[in-house]
Design an enzyme around this catalytic site. Sequence first.
Site, PDB file in Angstrom:
ATOM      1  CG  ASN A 114       4.046   3.305   8.415  1.00  0.00           C
ATOM      2  OD1 ASN A 114       3.242   2.625   7.892  1.00  0.00           O
ATOM      3  ND2 ASN A 114       4.450   4.412   7.595  1.00  0.00           N
ATOM      4  CG  ASP A 135      -2.612   1.398  -2.117  1.00  0.00           C
ATOM      5  OD1 ASP A 135      -2.252   0.249  -3.020  1.00  0.00           O
ATOM      6  OD2 ASP A 135      -2.235   1.253  -1.053  1.00  0.00           O
ATOM      7  CG  HIS A 156       1.063   1.955   5.496  1.00  0.00           C
ATOM      8  ND1 HIS A 156       2.328   2.544   4.926  1.00  0.00           N
ATOM      9  CD2 HIS A 156       0.995   0.687   5.065  1.00  0.00           C
ATOM     10  CE1 HIS A 156       2.920   1.863   4.143  1.00  0.00           C
ATOM     11  NE2 HIS A 156       2.104   0.646   3.885  1.00  0.00           N
ATOM     12  CD  GLU A 202       2.682   6.073   4.545  1.00  0.00           C
ATOM     13  OE1 GLU A 202       2.324   5.211   5.428  1.00  0.00           O
ATOM     14  OE2 GLU A 202       3.373   5.934   3.672  1.00  0.00           O
TER      15      GLU A 202
HETATM   16  C1  F6R Z   1      -0.667  -2.166  -0.756  1.00  0.00           C
HETATM   17  C2  F6R Z   1      -0.883  -1.654   0.368  1.00  0.00           C
HETATM   18  C3  F6R Z   1       0.115  -1.511   1.628  1.00  0.00           C
HETATM   19  C4  F6R Z   1       0.630  -2.690   1.903  1.00  0.00           C
HETATM   20  C5  F6R Z   1       1.806  -2.701   3.041  1.00  0.00           C
HETATM   21  C6  F6R Z   1       2.548  -3.764   3.327  1.00  0.00           C
HETATM   22  O1  F6R Z   1      -1.614  -1.909  -1.812  1.00  0.00           O
HETATM   23  O2  F6R Z   1      -1.842  -0.817   0.445  1.00  0.00           O
HETATM   24  O3  F6R Z   1      -0.570  -1.033   2.686  1.00  0.00           O
HETATM   25  O4  F6R Z   1       0.085  -3.658   2.090  1.00  0.00           O
HETATM   26  O5  F6R Z   1       2.724  -1.698   2.597  1.00  0.00           O
HETATM   27  O6  F6R Z   1       3.324  -4.145   2.152  1.00  0.00           O
HETATM   28  P1  F6R Z   1       4.024  -5.222   1.672  1.00  0.00           P
HETATM   29  O7  F6R Z   1       2.956  -6.450   1.918  1.00  0.00           O
HETATM   30  O8  F6R Z   1       4.964  -5.302   0.691  1.00  0.00           O
HETATM   31  O9  F6R Z   1       4.749  -5.795   3.436  1.00  0.00           O
END
Ligand code: F6R
Length: 256
Positions: free
Chosen positions: A136, A67, A138, A143
């Site tokens: 959440n 992403d 994701h 989301e």
């Molecule tokens: C990042 C991504 C997100 C993160 C998730 C957890 O490329 O796709 O899904 O893996 O938001 O983020 P952290 O690792 O910062 O807790």
Amino acid sequence: MNIIIVNNYEEMSRKAAHLFVAQLLNKPDSVLGLATGSTPVGMYKELIRFYNEGMITFKYATAFNLDEYVGIEKEHPQSYWQFMQDNLFVEVDLPFDRQFIPSGTAENLEDEAHNYDRRIAKAGGIDLQVLGIGRNGHIGFNEPDLKFEARTHVVKLDEQTIQDNSRFFSNISEVPTLALSMGVKTIMQSRNIILLASGKEKGDAIQKMLSGNITPELPASVLQLHPSVTAIIDLEAASRLDIEALRDQYKIVTPK
Ligand code: F6R
């Protein structure tokens, strides 16, 4: 799904790096699916170490990130393009023209999304996808929603995601509200997936991902349907799991 429960973040990072190394040794021209955020940073450090020791090369590999934020230039310090440069790409020999991240400043985001999927397909699909998980539930920036979005798409970030990611920005108002994200189908078509989770704030999402219904309201739950997922979860992130009850459904390794 294989579940490996580890003591802490360092152990999670090391074990994830080992799986990555195995992938690159088995198939040097692997197509790698990469993630940003705090979770994979330790794994990238380990990979850089293996690279510097001459154990692996990225020379023949191709990488696609999950992403990117919409509306910030790739050179912005918080863009995911910049994150990948800082945390992995400048340190290893992955050719520049095989580092793919969707462009959040493309004039036509729909075209960019569509072309991203075409590029992944042309590369032969993803061999090994690394995923973190949002509080959440994701994965990528898929989301919680009423339906799964199949392909790369523009997504409106959840309030919680904006809150969570504001730690990287000087002010919450600077956090982009839109992103481009690989869709659930693209992620599910990866041949192998490693999901990483560390810290007690991920405990609820991990519990629902493994024990709850498969639902787009908890996007990571779809991984229950994938034939080759290894989830590496530290004790804090696993604190809400009933391990014995889960043994019927998953292969679980716990710390010695
Ligand atoms: C990042 C991504 C997100 C993160 C998730 C957890 O490329 O796709 O899904 O893996 O938001 O983020 P952290 O690792 O910062 O807790």
